[in-house]
Write an enzyme that holds these catalytic residues in place. Sequence first.
Site, PDB file in Angstrom:
ATOM      1  N   GLU A  26      -1.998   2.989  -1.021  1.00 57.18           N
ATOM      2  CA  GLU A  26      -1.697   3.885  -2.143  1.00 57.18           C
ATOM      3  C   GLU A  26      -1.570   3.098  -3.452  1.00 57.18           C
ATOM      4  OE1 GLU A  26      -2.074   6.944  -1.595  1.00 57.18           O
ATOM      5  OE2 GLU A  26      -1.229   7.922  -3.359  1.00 57.18           O
ATOM      6  N   HIS A  57      -8.658   8.171  -8.199  1.00 55.76           N
ATOM      7  CA  HIS A  57      -7.694   7.881  -7.124  1.00 55.76           C
ATOM      8  C   HIS A  57      -8.425   7.513  -5.820  1.00 55.76           C
ATOM      9  CE1 HIS A  57      -3.761   8.512  -5.050  1.00 55.76           C
ATOM     10  NE2 HIS A  57      -4.551   8.784  -4.030  1.00 55.76           N
ATOM     11  N   GLU A  58      -9.327   8.389  -5.391  1.00 52.09           N
ATOM     12  CA  GLU A  58     -10.042   8.111  -4.135  1.00 52.09           C
ATOM     13  C   GLU A  58     -10.923   6.873  -4.301  1.00 52.09           C
ATOM     14  OE1 GLU A  58      -8.962   9.610  -1.589  1.00 52.09           O
ATOM     15  OE2 GLU A  58      -7.884  11.176  -2.678  1.00 52.09           O
ATOM     16  N   HIS A  87      -8.866   3.884  -3.488  1.00 53.06           N
ATOM     17  CA  HIS A  87      -8.739   3.716  -2.029  1.00 53.06           C
ATOM     18  C   HIS A  87     -10.031   3.119  -1.458  1.00 53.06           C
ATOM     19  CE1 HIS A  87      -4.914   5.583  -1.103  1.00 53.06           C
ATOM     20  NE2 HIS A  87      -5.230   6.736  -1.652  1.00 53.06           N
TER      21      HIS A  87
HETATM   22 ZN    ZN Z   1      -3.873   8.365  -2.052  1.00 56.28          ZN
END
Ligand code: ZN
Length: 505
Positions: free
Chosen positions: A297, A267-268, A271
């Site tokens: 997101e 997830h990170e 980003h």
């Molecule tokens: Zn996030």
Amino acid sequence: MTAGSSQEQRYLRYRDRMQQIADIRYASAVLNWDEETYLPEQGASFRGRQLATLASLAHERFCDPELGRVLESLQEAEELSPLQKRNVQLSLEDYQKNRKYPSELVKALSQAASSSYHAWIQARKENDFSVYLPELERMVALKRQEAAVLGYQVHPYDALLDEHEKGMRVAVLDQVFGQLRAHLKPMLQAIAGRPQPEDAFLNRFYGRDQQWAFGLRLLKAMGFDFRKGRQDLSEHPFTTSFNPSDVRITTRIDEHDLANMIWSCIHEGGHALYEQGLPEGEYGLPCGEACSLGIHESQSRLWENCLGRSLPFWEHFYEPLQKLFPENLKSVSLNAFYGAVNRVQASLIRTEADELSYHFHVMIRYELEKDLLAGALEASELKDAWNAKYAEYLGVRVPDDKHGILQDIHWCHGSFGYFPTYSLGSLYAAQFYEAMLRAHPELHLQVQKGMLAPVLDWLRREVHPFGRFYTSQQLCENVCGEGLNAEAFLRYARTKYGALYGIRF
Ligand code: ZN
């Protein structure tokens, strides 16, 4: 001197000022990152004042009437390129918005955020919402005031949504969430009637060092550039950027919860790839910044869910994972692993929710925030409303405040209007992923081999380079040929979970 060259000079003056403001903001970001990662215990008191000084310096510079004059004079400058014009337009909008805030309101909001945080921590300790309630009441009053100051046409919540997802409105969200609710609720009910995959093996002992090594392996495969960033450990995983050549991410390792590290790392990482892909030449300017929180997101969720929880992805990465943890995973088949990490079950905690029921957690917060802002609900009624909605939407009984209304930190910060961007991220991700597969129907064959470069290449072409040049709606239309909607996500969900649970949706 020609008009063109004087326009260019004024533009350079504007750019210099913006870049200096960015220098100050990114210096704060370094201090913030350090606070979450390496700051020694006793360093916190001075860190607070250092951050406050930098924040007020940046604010002062951004509100400087001289900057306003330069921006206004550039508004009509015809010699500027479309990119330069867009920067000027966005900076002027940001500037005018900032100037709307009376300094008492800015001060009151920052004081309320700090005292709310302490009350929230205390309330969590005592597992008692009433400890936090007076602070929340104060914050809600301030947010109502803020919405009035910023102005809105239809709903006061629109003003706050605009802060996080420019142009987003209650009218659009009501429709999107309505669609999600209508289709996801029967899906969750059907799944609840099916046998659940076994996932207890994910909570066996998984050593830190091997977990860390596997996380790095995933980040490298995704294309995270370690010459332009690094990963560290922190209590709550996050991504921060100081410029596209220095992007920091953190992860968390729980030795009895393998899933936690893997998917927060991906997830990170998603980003971070977005931040590394923003145009360096636009440093400090709007077109060098992320489009919106929802689009940010979408980048994390596309990697985390569309890819990172897909079968082709694990057809490649499961074997190396098994080799790192043979005692835990040798007897777990790929399909059993894939089922376990996609288990769908209504639960109490948003951050631990599966990708289907997750939307209900967001929807509940959205509906409550909207009513609070409109004055249809008071903070004192919030806990009962929260518990009633969890029963209605997810069929779960909230046993205590810690597992209910006290679980999120967002309201302490005054971040009202933020939650919807989580759901928007998943919807944009599904739309982008569909567009990517249309352009590359063979993609899953490459993913099966662990070749993720085509994914990053596509994002680097279609999404990353534009910064704020397009609004999130325009970007979505450019990339997908259609505006935001829930259809792509619902198609994705029906296909994936229909196969996993043996249901025809
Ligand atoms: Zn996030």
